[in-house]
Structure formats: C-alpha cells, structure tokens
Design a protein around this motif. Structure first.
Motif, PDB file in Angstrom:
ATOM      1  N   PRO A 140      45.249  38.043  32.272  1.00  0.00           N
ATOM      2  CA  PRO A 140      44.764  36.842  32.956  1.00  0.00           C
ATOM      3  C   PRO A 140      45.860  36.080  33.691  1.00  0.00           C
ATOM      4  CG  PRO A 140      43.763  37.031  30.796  1.00  0.00           C
ATOM      5  CD  PRO A 140      44.830  38.082  30.851  1.00  0.00           C
TER       6      PRO A 140
ATOM      7  N   ASN B   8      36.826  37.990  31.163  1.00  0.00           N
ATOM      8  CA  ASN B   8      37.596  37.367  32.250  1.00  0.00           C
ATOM      9  C   ASN B   8      36.770  37.346  33.541  1.00  0.00           C
ATOM     10  OD1 ASN B   8      40.458  37.133  30.975  1.00  0.00           O
ATOM     11  ND2 ASN B   8      39.859  39.256  30.592  1.00  0.00           N
TER      12      ASN B   8
ATOM     13  N   VAL C 155      38.392  36.811  36.912  1.00  0.00           N
ATOM     14  CA  VAL C 155      39.349  37.814  37.385  1.00  0.00           C
ATOM     15  C   VAL C 155      38.650  39.075  37.873  1.00  0.00           C
ATOM     16  CG1 VAL C 155      41.268  39.330  36.729  1.00  0.00           C
ATOM     17  CG2 VAL C 155      41.176  36.976  35.858  1.00  0.00           C
TER      18      VAL C 155
END
Length: 361
Positions: free
Chosen positions: A54, A91, A94
């Motif tokens: 991340p 995530n 992302v």
C-alpha cells in the motif's frame, strides 16, 4: 529459503512476458518528479499481499490492474482470480480487477452461455476488463484437434455480451516473433524465458501455428468487432517493430496497446523512432509492466521483504527513466537511450488513457 525476489515476473505463466531486471547507467538527472505523475500499471499480477505494497503504490502515486491469467495444463485451468479479489477487497484504493476467458470446452453447446454467466458474476464483483491469453492459437484445441484461434465464431456471443456491458478485452494473442526463431542468441530479450519454458518456444514445436497465422486471426477478430474496445497487451505481440504496431493502430480505431514485459524489444529499436511512435500515438498507449508476485510471503524475514521491495522499486524506476529521461540504459541486455517523453505525453501514457479506457473517472 524462499527467494525474496522471485516475485518480479510470472515466468512460468506469462510466456515471454518476464523481463529480467533492467540494469541502468544514469547520464542525466530526471527532469520530472515521478511522484507528480499519476499512474496506472494496467498489466500487473500481485497475487499475494505484502505489508509494504500500500505505501509503495502511494509513494509511486500509482494504482494497478490485477490481470487474471487462466493457465491451462493437463491438470485443468489454474486462475489467480480469487487471490486478486482478496487483494482488491484489502486495498480497493490500489487495485482493480481483470477477469479472463479461455477456450477449453468450446465444443460444449453451452460454452458461451456458461462463460457469459461467469463473467456476469465477475463483472459484478468488480472486473473492469476480460483477458484472453495465448492459449488461443498456441495451446487449446477443440474436439477435432484444431488449435482454437481468437476469431473462432463460437466465441462471438461472448464478445457481443462484453460490448453490451461496455467491458473491454485485454488481448495477449501470440508471442514475440522470436518464439518462432532458433534459440541461438543469448542477447535475445526473450532468450532466458524460452530456455526455461521450452513449451512456448514455437520453433521447437512445429505443430503450433505460425506467428503469421495467429496474428492474422487476431486481426480478423479485431476487424469483426469494431465496437469492442481491445487493449493489445505486449504491443500486440509486435513489439519488435513499432511500424507493425502503428499499422494496426491506424487500421483499427478500437484498439490500444501497452508494452508490459516488452520494454526490451522497444529498447532494441532506435530511440528517436520509438519516441516519435509514442508521441504520435500518445492517446493509444498505456503503461503496463507484468510485474507482480506469485509466492506467499509467510515465513519471510524483514530482510527478504526489504530486498523484494527494493528490487520492485528499481524496476519501476528503470522504466520511468526509459520513458521520461534521456539517460543511457541497458534493458534486457539491450543498450538504449531513454525516450525523454514530454510531461503531457507521460500523463496520458501513465494514467489518463487507462482511466478513460476502463471508465475509472
């Protein structure tokens, strides 16, 4: 002990997709701060979590599309889809998702219906794109023993469904032309891949259709589906010649290209010519790498994770320098000079084209 840098490339899956680490020799300071350019790596394979990912992507001001590979062998079809879904859930800021399609079972009269139903579910889960791989043309056969080409009429209902849903296709059809050449030059950017994965070295397998046959089928498929947005991965398996890529971009307005794992092929060509290609087709080219991981990191030491992160940073940095500076570099044994693309071109190639293509904004 696990190899902490084994993550870099999907060697055994992605046929000639795996760039060796790019070694560079800097001759010019970067004119543009990479962090100021938004980025989407449109062709990535981060299959397993890493604690550093991340923050790493934040530092690079980058997101990535996790591209499923449906790898077919004698044991069946192996996919990365479930792992990618987990990565996306963990995530979402992302990672985006890309599903996949293979031709196994195409003789089943319900083949298209079954795959459409599966794709409906995976699109609902978040798939922004569907990948087709070199299984078409090189691996999968129908009941009659014929290699299934991408323009097979039995696939048409799937393309029609994707058009209706506005879902583009990523097409990795064929291999670099070197796959049909003797493996006798260690300086070939794909030498190590075919040495380690001889099943995809078509020169040694005369039963595999020719490069020209597979590319022709791919072109017929594109021409038959002008309303289907298609991202031709790896520069459309024509990365050895930007002239060939330009010819298809001129002929087929529904396609775009990305150079994942083919930067070595670009580096083997004249930098001024490659730069002119990027500038002319700046609205049709995306940034992709094929970078990722395929080993879980359980039991890894902090030193191993740190080494992996440093290697990943170095490989992204080498590609950044190739695109954004005029540094002297060596990419997959190819001595070259960076392209030094203008900022406005970098912004399109690194982010805006992929964002528009995938409907992210």
């Amino acid at each position: 002990m696990k190899n902490a840098v084994s993550y870099l490339f999907l060697v055994f899956i992605l046929g000639a997709c795996s760039p060796a680490k790019e070694k560079t020799s800097s001759s010019q300071a970067e004119a543009i701060d990479q962090q100021t350019i938004r980025k989407i790596d449109v062709h990535a394979h981060y299959r397993y979590p890493r604690p550093y990912l991340p923050s790493f992507f934040q530092d690079w001001n980058m997101q990535a599309v996790l591209v499923d590979v449906a790898h077919e062998d004698t044991s069946g079809i192996d996919r990365s889809w479930e792992q990618y879904v987990d990565m996306n859930i963990e995530n979402p800021e992302v990672f985006y998702l890309c599903s996949s399609l293979v031709g196994a079972g195409i003789d089943d009269p319900y083949f298209a219906a079954k795959n459409i139903e599966r794709l409906k579910n995976e699109i609902a889960t978040g798939a922004k794109m569907v990948k087709v791989w070199k299984n078409f043309g090189m691996v999968t056969k129908d009941a009659a023993g014929n290699f299934i080409q991408i323009d097979d009429a039995r696939l048409q209902p799937v393309w029609d469904f994707l058009k209706e849903k506005g879902i583009p296709v990523m097409a990795h059809i064929g291999e670099p032309v070197q796959a049909w050449r003797p493996l006798d030059n260690p300086m070939n950017p794909h030498y190590e891949y075919y040495k380690n994965n001889p099943q995809y070295h078509a020169f040694a397998h005369p039963e595999i259709p020719s490069y020209e046959t597979i590319i022709a089928a791919r072109d017929r498929w594109i021409e038959a589906n002008p309303d289907l947005p298609i991202l031709c991965a790896h520069m459309g398996s024509m990365s050895h010649s930007v002239d060939m890529v330009a010819e298809r971009l001129d002929k087929y307005p529904n396609i775009m290209v990305e150079p994942a794992a083919r930067f070595g092929d670009l580096a083997s060509q004249n930098s001024d010519k490659v730069k002119a290609f990027y500038v002319k087709y700046q609205d049709r080219i995306m940034f992709g790498t094929d970078f990722g991981n395929y080993d879980p990191a359980e039991g890894w030491t902090a030193e191993q994770l740190d080494a992996e992160q440093k290697d990943l940073n170095a490989t992204y940095n080498d590609l950044w320098r190739y695109l954004s500076t005029t540094d002297s570099l060596v990419i997959r044994k190819q001595h070259t000079r960076g392209l030094g693309l203008p900022r406005e071109v970098l912004e399109k190639v690194y982010f805006q084209n992929a964002s528009n293509f995938l409907g992210l904004e």
